[in-house]
Every structure is written in C-alpha cells, then in structure tokens.
Design an enzyme around this catalytic site. Structure first.
Site, PDB file in Angstrom:
ATOM      1  CB  THR A  55      -0.948   0.044   1.224  1.00  0.00           C
ATOM      2  OG1 THR A  55      -0.180   0.301   2.412  1.00  0.00           O
ATOM      3  CG2 THR A  55      -1.728  -1.254   1.384  1.00  0.00           C
ATOM      4  N   GLY A  56       0.400   2.322  -0.615  1.00  0.00           N
ATOM      5  CA  GLY A  56       1.198   3.557  -0.676  1.00  0.00           C
ATOM      6  C   GLY A  56       2.454   3.344  -1.490  1.00  0.00           C
ATOM      7  CB  ALA A  57       3.076   1.097  -4.321  1.00  0.00           C
ATOM      8  CE1 TYR A 116       2.503   9.372  10.923  1.00  0.00           C
ATOM      9  CE2 TYR A 116       4.197   9.797  12.573  1.00  0.00           C
ATOM     10  CZ  TYR A 116       3.803   9.229  11.373  1.00  0.00           C
ATOM     11  OH  TYR A 116       4.715   8.503  10.625  1.00  0.00           O
ATOM     12  CB  SER A 119       6.005   8.632  -3.129  1.00  0.00           C
ATOM     13  OG  SER A 119       5.349   8.744  -1.888  1.00  0.00           O
ATOM     14  N   GLY A 120       8.247   7.170  -1.874  1.00  0.00           N
ATOM     15  CA  GLY A 120       8.928   6.897  -0.613  1.00  0.00           C
ATOM     16  C   GLY A 120       9.232   5.433  -0.346  1.00  0.00           C
TER      17      GLY A 120
END
Ligand SMILES: NC(=O)c1ccc[n+]([C@@H]2O[C@H](COP(=O)([O-])OP(=O)(O)OC[C@H]3O[C@@H](n4cnc5c(N)ncnc54)[C@H](OP(=O)(O)O)[C@@H]3O)[C@@H](O)[C@H]2O)c1
Length: 328
Positions: A21-23, A188, A25-26
């Site tokens: 997941t969240g592929a 967070y 960037s970063g």
C-alpha cells in the site's frame, strides 16, 4: 541477524505475490523495487492511478532497475501491477480486496505501508479522523478482508509499517477521533501505536487459530520521502519546514528506510510479531535490527480493546462484511 542486512540478502521471491500500500512514493516505492527485483509479482496499491502509473514507469527504466536488460544474471524482475486503493474510504478498501481475490485468488505478502502525517484535523470519507482512518483503520480492514487469501499461502506475512512516534503515542479511547481535542502529532502517534498494537494482536489471533501466517512490524527511522513535505504543505507551517531543513543530515535515503520492512517481509530469520528498525542513532538510521515495541502494545487489554473498537467501526461502515477474527 547478519551484519548490515541489505536487499542483497532478500531470497528469491519468484512465484510470490506481494501487495504494497502507498506504493506511489517513498518507502512503498522502494519496497516494490526490491521485491520485484527479487522476482515477486508486486501489486502497487495506490489512491491515485496517475501517481501509481508514474511510479510504475519510474521502476521500469534502466535507472529504476526494472528494464528488460537490467540485472542480467540476477533473478528476473517480477511483474508490477496496479490496484486502486483509498485507505480513507472503506468502500474502496472493500473493492480493492475483492479485486485481489478476483484477479489473483491468492496473496503471499501484504505490506501495510501507506500513511499520512500530522495534517490539520480532516475527516475521511467515512467520517473518521484522517490519520486514524488511513494509517490504522483502512489497513486493519484491508488485512481482515485479505486474510482468507493469505491463509492459503504456505508462508504468508503481513507487515505493519509503524514509526518511532509509537513510543509517544497513547490510544485515546474516550476521544479516538479527536473530536473534543485534536493534537495532530498526538493523532499521528496514536495511529502509529495502533499499527504496532495491531501487528502484535494479529499474531496472537493467528496463532490461536493455528494459522501459519506471520504478522510483523517495522519502522524506518527518519527517511527522506514525501511524508514531511506533504505534512508541511498540509499545515503551511514555516517552523516545521525550517526544522526539517535543520534535521537534513539526520535523514537517510528512502531505500535505507525501507530495509526494516523488507527484512520483516522476507528474512527467513524474522520472528512472529517481530519488530524491526534501524540500528544506529537511537533507531533513526542504519540497517535493520530487532527493536522494542511501545509498552502500550505489550498490554493485552489495550490491544484487545483497540481491536474490538476497530472491528465495530469497520462493521458500522461496511455492514454486511464479516470482520471478526477471534482470540482462543
Ligand atoms: N519517512 C519517514 O521518516 C517515516 C518515519 C516513520 C514512519 N514512516 C511511515 O512510513 C510509511 C510510508 O511513508 P513514506 O515516508 O514513504 O511517505 P510518502 O512518500 O508520503 O508515502 C506515503 C504513501 O502513502 C500513500 N497514501 C496516503 N494516503 C493514502 C490513502 N488514503 N490511501 C492510499 N494511499 C495513501 C501516499 O499516496 P499519494 O502518493 O497518493 O500521496 C504515498 O504513496 C508511513 O506509514 C509513515 O507513517 C515514515
């Protein structure tokens, strides 16, 4: 653990299917690069098809590592597939899980990596505080919906990407969504503590049902990614922008930051409910090593309470979908 574990230690992953997941960037992008370079088919699960495609194309170049003639003699690159997933929208999470079942009918590695950090109070599509929704609840529901596929794999793993912020976190059970008081950093930390609590509790529950699926956690230390610039852009805080500039020398590359989650996902010696982070500068940079989990995550009552609340919130939105995984 071998000294200075690097991606060179990743075993051959040919035939393995990984979802990150969240592929776009970063750390997520670096995780996809390393998994695909070792032969895994990688599903890049992203909320923006445009950013996902750009990320995929960046990997499919000679400098990205994935061009057809790159890595001659090494294991062949795995396929890079795209999947639409907005973790801040549980209907999207449900569709994404159904799409994985339809398309592949199996899954070996789930890397719960996507995240947002310290925005002004914002609500997800379902009305939850955005960091709780994206970092914790979306991943919690995704994991439960994908478990039937993971259970079929001979050696499945779920990796939860947390943060050093977990050590400052507390789960505000009386105000989980920050309705009465919202501190964006506390929210967070709460979400990242929730990640490691989920990692440990999931392992307990998998063991109780006799499953061989492993649940692990990892944090990257301080890594240069879009996380901090995005946070500054959302807050418009010049002080934070200045602080990040001052902290510049402390940041390691995204590729280094991704090592602990890659270790958790692939190292044969990683242990159930293991938690890995960088080995230098108090966990801010370096190579993967086992690191302690926050005390709250060692408290079974708190873990079970968070699990139950999360199940209830997910169920309240999705209604008809079964989201339970019991303890023995
Ligand atoms: N970098 C660090 O120093 C650091 C330290 C501790 C922990 N972490 C953790 O590492 C993880 C990865 O972050 P990163 O540093 O690689 O930051 P990043 O470069 O900003 O990547 C974050 C990823 O999450 C995605 N994302 C955000 N909201 C989403 C949503 N609603 N649905 C689906 N995807 C979403 C982003 O997609 P878009 O491209 O669409 O925005 C992006 O792909 C996070 O869980 C973060 O908390 C990072």
């Amino acid at each position: 653990m071998p000294v200075s574990w690097t991606t060179a230690s990743i075993p051959d992953l040919s035939g393995r299917l990984a979802l990150v997941t969240g592929a776009s960037s970063g750390l997520g992008l670096e995780t996809c690069r390393a998994l695909a370079a070792h032969g895994a088919t990688v599903v890049m699960a992203c909320r923006s098809r445009q950013r996902a495609e750009a990320a995929r194309q960046s990997l499919l170049t000679p400098t990205g590592g994935g061009s057809p003639d790159a890595g001659a003699g090494a294991s062949p690159w795995g396929a890079l597939d795209l999947l639409d997933l907005d973790l801040a929208d549980l209907a999207s999470v449900r569709s994404a899980a159904a799409e994985v079942a339809d398309r592949y009918g199996r899954l070996d590695l789930l890397i719960n990596n996507a995240g947002v950090m310290a925005p002004p109070r914002t609500l997800s599509r379902d009305g939850f505080e955005l960091q709780f929704a994206t970092n914790h609840l979306g991943h919690f529901v995704l994991t439960l919906l994908l478990l039937p596929l993971l259970r079929q794999s001979p050696a499945a793993r779920v990796v939860h990407v947390t943060s050093g912020a977990q050590y400052f976190g507390r789960i505000g059970f009386d105000d989980l969504q920050g309705e009465r008081r919202y501190d964006r950093w506390q929210a967070y930390s709460q979400s990242k503590l929730a990640n490691v609590m989920t990692a440990v509790e999931l392992q307990q529950r998998l063991q109780a049902e006799g499953s061989g699926v492993l649940s692990l956690a990892a944090h990257p230390g301080l890594a240069r990614t879009n996380l901090q610039p995005t946070s500054v852009a959302m807050n418009g805080s010049p002080i934070e922008a200045f602080a990040y500039r001052l902290m510049g020398p402390l940041f390691q590359s995204a590729a280094m930051g991704a090592l602990p989650q890659l270790y958790a996902a692939t190292a044969p010696e990683a242990t159930p409910a293991g938690h890995y982070g960088p080995d230098q500068l108090g966990g801010m940079k370096g190579y993967p090593t086992p690191v302690r989990i926050a005390p709250a995550a060692q408290d079974a009552d708190q873990r079970q309470r968070l699990w139950q609340v999360s199940e209830e919130l997910g169920q309240a939105v999705l209604g008809d979908v079964a989201l339970t995984l019991g303890r023995a």
